[in-house]
Motif scaffolding. Sequence first.
Motif, PDB file in Angstrom:
ATOM      1  N   MET A   1      -4.625   6.742  -5.563  1.00  0.00           N
ATOM      2  CA  MET A   1      -5.388   5.961  -4.589  1.00  0.00           C
ATOM      3  C   MET A   1      -4.534   4.853  -3.981  1.00  0.00           C
ATOM      4  O   MET A   1      -4.463   4.711  -2.748  1.00  0.00           O
ATOM      5  CB  MET A   1      -6.612   5.367  -5.266  1.00  0.00           C
ATOM      6  CG  MET A   1      -7.450   4.469  -4.362  1.00  0.00           C
ATOM      7  SD  MET A   1      -8.582   3.423  -5.266  1.00  0.00           S
ATOM      8  CE  MET A   1      -7.454   2.214  -5.955  1.00  0.00           C
ATOM      9  N   LEU A   2      -3.854   4.081  -4.812  1.00  0.00           N
ATOM     10  CA  LEU A   2      -3.074   2.968  -4.310  1.00  0.00           C
ATOM     11  C   LEU A   2      -1.852   3.433  -3.528  1.00  0.00           C
ATOM     12  O   LEU A   2      -1.418   2.762  -2.578  1.00  0.00           O
ATOM     13  CB  LEU A   2      -2.645   2.071  -5.472  1.00  0.00           C
ATOM     14  CG  LEU A   2      -3.779   1.271  -6.113  1.00  0.00           C
ATOM     15  CD1 LEU A   2      -3.329   0.593  -7.388  1.00  0.00           C
ATOM     16  CD2 LEU A   2      -4.333   0.242  -5.137  1.00  0.00           C
ATOM     17  N   THR A   3      -1.296   4.579  -3.886  1.00  0.00           N
ATOM     18  CA  THR A   3      -0.166   5.116  -3.122  1.00  0.00           C
ATOM     19  C   THR A   3      -0.612   5.558  -1.736  1.00  0.00           C
ATOM     20  O   THR A   3       0.088   5.337  -0.743  1.00  0.00           O
ATOM     21  CB  THR A   3       0.481   6.295  -3.871  1.00  0.00           C
ATOM     22  OG1 THR A   3       0.823   5.876  -5.203  1.00  0.00           O
ATOM     23  CG2 THR A   3       1.737   6.766  -3.167  1.00  0.00           C
ATOM     24  N   VAL A   4      -1.770   6.180  -1.645  1.00  0.00           N
ATOM     25  CA  VAL A   4      -2.300   6.585  -0.340  1.00  0.00           C
ATOM     26  C   VAL A   4      -2.655   5.351   0.485  1.00  0.00           C
ATOM     27  O   VAL A   4      -2.419   5.307   1.697  1.00  0.00           O
ATOM     28  CB  VAL A   4      -3.525   7.503  -0.515  1.00  0.00           C
ATOM     29  CG1 VAL A   4      -4.204   7.767   0.823  1.00  0.00           C
ATOM     30  CG2 VAL A   4      -3.109   8.819  -1.146  1.00  0.00           C
ATOM     31  N   VAL A   5      -3.223   4.344  -0.155  1.00  0.00           N
ATOM     32  CA  VAL A   5      -3.561   3.105   0.559  1.00  0.00           C
ATOM     33  C   VAL A   5      -2.305   2.481   1.156  1.00  0.00           C
ATOM     34  O   VAL A   5      -2.303   2.019   2.305  1.00  0.00           O
ATOM     35  CB  VAL A   5      -4.257   2.113  -0.393  1.00  0.00           C
ATOM     36  CG1 VAL A   5      -4.324   0.727   0.226  1.00  0.00           C
ATOM     37  CG2 VAL A   5      -5.655   2.605  -0.712  1.00  0.00           C
ATOM     38  N   ALA A   6      -1.222   2.485   0.382  1.00  0.00           N
ATOM     39  CA  ALA A   6       0.021   1.897   0.887  1.00  0.00           C
ATOM     40  C   ALA A   6       0.668   2.781   1.937  1.00  0.00           C
ATOM     41  O   ALA A   6       1.267   2.281   2.892  1.00  0.00           O
ATOM     42  CB  ALA A   6       0.986   1.659  -0.271  1.00  0.00           C
ATOM     43  N   GLY A   7       0.584   4.073   1.776  1.00  0.00           N
ATOM     44  CA  GLY A   7       1.208   5.019   2.704  1.00  0.00           C
ATOM     45  C   GLY A   7       1.965   6.074   1.926  1.00  0.00           C
ATOM     46  O   GLY A   7       3.120   5.882   1.569  1.00  0.00           O
ATOM     47  N   ILE A   8       1.314   7.187   1.655  1.00  0.00           N
ATOM     48  CA  ILE A   8       1.893   8.197   0.778  1.00  0.00           C
ATOM     49  C   ILE A   8       3.061   8.922   1.437  1.00  0.00           C
ATOM     50  O   ILE A   8       3.839   9.600   0.775  1.00  0.00           O
ATOM     51  CB  ILE A   8       0.803   9.202   0.341  1.00  0.00           C
ATOM     52  CG1 ILE A   8       1.226   9.949  -0.928  1.00  0.00           C
ATOM     53  CG2 ILE A   8       0.462  10.173   1.473  1.00  0.00           C
ATOM     54  CD1 ILE A   8       0.124  10.708  -1.592  1.00  0.00           C
ATOM     55  N   GLY A   9       3.226   8.763   2.737  1.00  0.00           N
ATOM     56  CA  GLY A   9       4.355   9.375   3.417  1.00  0.00           C
ATOM     57  C   GLY A   9       5.595   8.496   3.453  1.00  0.00           C
ATOM     58  O   GLY A   9       6.590   8.871   4.068  1.00  0.00           O
ATOM     59  N   TYR A  10       5.559   7.325   2.786  1.00  0.00           N
ATOM     60  CA  TYR A  10       6.677   6.392   2.784  1.00  0.00           C
ATOM     61  C   TYR A  10       7.164   6.147   1.351  1.00  0.00           C
ATOM     62  O   TYR A  10       6.351   6.070   0.421  1.00  0.00           O
ATOM     63  CB  TYR A  10       6.271   5.051   3.390  1.00  0.00           C
ATOM     64  CG  TYR A  10       5.940   5.094   4.862  1.00  0.00           C
ATOM     65  CD1 TYR A  10       6.955   5.119   5.812  1.00  0.00           C
ATOM     66  CD2 TYR A  10       4.632   5.113   5.295  1.00  0.00           C
ATOM     67  CE1 TYR A  10       6.659   5.152   7.165  1.00  0.00           C
ATOM     68  CE2 TYR A  10       4.319   5.153   6.644  1.00  0.00           C
ATOM     69  CZ  TYR A  10       5.340   5.171   7.579  1.00  0.00           C
ATOM     70  OH  TYR A  10       5.044   5.211   8.921  1.00  0.00           O
TER      71      TYR A  10
END
Length: 780
Positions: A565-574
């Motif tokens: 969840m937190l990785t997607v919130v930050a930007g999972i493509g970065y």
Amino acid sequence: MDTFVTFTILGLVLGAVYAIAASGLVLTYSTSGIFNFAHGAQAMLGAFFYWQLRYGWNLPAPIALLLALGVLGPLMGLALYFLIMRGLRDTAEVTKIVVTVSIMLGMLFLSQWFWHPEEPRTLRMFFGDDAKFSLLGATVHVHEVICLVAAIAIAVGLRLLFTRTRMGATMRGVVDDPDLLRLNGHNPERIAGFSWALSSMLAVLAGILVTPISGGTLEANLLTLLVIDAFAAAMFGRLRSIPRTFVGAIVLGLAGTYLLGYGPSTWTWTSNLRVSLPMIALFVVLIVLPQDRLRGAAVRTRERYHVPSVRKAVTWGAALVVIVYLIRLLMVESAITTLTIGMCFAIVALSLTVLTGYAGEMNLAPLSFGAVATIVVYHFGISGSGLAQRLTIVGVLLGVLVAALVGGLVALPALRLRGLYLALATMAFGVFLSNMVLRDTTEHELFGVKFSLFTGGSLVIPPLQIGPLDLGNETTFLMTATVLFAILGVAVVALRNSGYGRRLAAMKDSPAASAMLGQNLVKLKLSVFMISAGIAGLGGILMSSAMGAVSGDSFTIIISLSLLMLTVVAGIGYVSGALFGGVMAGVGFSIIMVSFTNLAKAQPELEGLYLLLGNIAAVSPALIGIGVGHNPSGSVHQVIEGYRKLRDAKPVLIGGAAFVAVLYLLALTGVLGNWWFASLTIVTVFALPVVGEMLMPTAVLGAEEVARRRTTPPELVGIDEPYTQEGRDCLDRELGLPSVPVVPATSASPSSPAQATTGSGSESRSETESVKELTVNAVS
């Protein structure tokens, strides 16, 4: 015979509760296209609310049940849909999953806020434990009969609703073609909201019914995961068929109780297998059931990621190492290990960037591969004894290799799965590993060799030593983990910029088109799964070593979902998104909550305020995750886009850097506390693009954008400002009228042909102005 009847009745009752919960999942998915991972948390919250009404406030059971099912359940479903779910159109599958996962985590934290987990709470059966009778030699409680009758009535009612009523037809049409539904006079939003309200009511009913059967004790995590077992029943009906869902739930309930009753007494792992059975069934059902065909067109979503060049990645990697070292100078010794754990979590999160951000494949259990690698290094990668024990580089490499192989084995049967089905398959693997492997503390014997997988329920993992490099030193461990993350981050960016990375991106955009161009999707999926699992395994080993000792609770599916969840919130493509998500999942929010707790102890007069802020901090990750639907590319993307505009505003960048440098010097000399330094630095980083836009708007936005923002919109001319020549020209352009030059009047009447012509022009212009004013009045 008595034993058979007893276990049969128990299995039927448990299956009935699964059927009620699974029916709610089918209902929401069939009307909104969103699989609700928060369904179990809704059941948990409803059970706690019923307990509060019934036993906390001593309301009569019928009134408490009516309020829980008739008020809380529908309101919870309506709020979820209208405030959150309907805003998830045109987002990727991972975004939809993360939002519902965030709701689940938020409800878990909310329940712990209102109902402290250390205080025991028990739900008793309807009409009491003494309301029972004998059937074929077995004891049957009235509560169990209510469960069976309710499940049958709900299954029959939903079947009739979907097939025999106009409402059922419109509910199925919400997902198929909502625009066509509108043309026929229906409101798709209202129909979908009704479905979510009904589904939430079924979840609350399942939570209230299953708690007395499972022992009666209310525990938030256990109750949430117990209802998650209904996922297998829902998938048995392929999220469409209520009858097949009901049959699948009954089969699951009977299989679990029969295994517990008739499993060989020599099996020490029978109880673990029974708990894991729904996840095993879920995995098998996902593999066996036919899948949807590949789509020929690319699915356009709102996610946008910018992949940096390898040169930029190297620069930012070096900057990260320097920044972490400077932060280390401000930290006390006890905080260094905490930050190290966060960096190890970031390495695990980096596996999600490769798998989900670049390839579009799903993995809801990244920490499970870290657990596999940790078990391997514990058994085969430790040298020395006592305090001199150290991990060996051979053991670490072996653990990473085994984790990659396990990732390949998990991916191999799941290669034909995509999107939600693949996510559920990896979740099933994670829960199965937690229930079967991480709970296996007994000693086994195989070919004369005695062993146990998770010895004593806790594994002590010493630090790594490679020649003179000994990670037993906290600072050395922190900087080594940071350097490893930087190296892996550069490698991930180089991978994405290579031909292999472009093939992954093509597979993510359109698997069918990628296959038509000759790409081998099986090899691509298998290889990227193994790469991702290997990175997660390395991060898991380092995390376990930084903690010193780990238990099964260190790798639960809840922690994996929080990390995702937190990785997607930050930007999972970065890569920077993995850094932010990993650090915040590992240590960030826990540090914030501990800080508020310490402040509450230090200042008793403000204890209530600090405890409130601490609880808000606990719920804040879920609130942030819920908002990802409005910004699916992540917060890192938003920050990067803001700083891209500052390229021509050098004074703003220099001023911001100088301000942070001054803050650092003040913190280093003890003038400014670390808490204030961190807070002010974060505010500066996020506020700098806004400040640059205010101080140097032309350099940041461009002259054309500034002029556009300063121009009054056409519909407000004559309302927010008086009529001017510029306003009239703006209306001419918007209305498509020819612009007429202004000719000053020289006399009252024409005395020459030229003046006569001018006069007619003025007369014509006055007519144009009349038309224009009439148009403006009409628009106004």
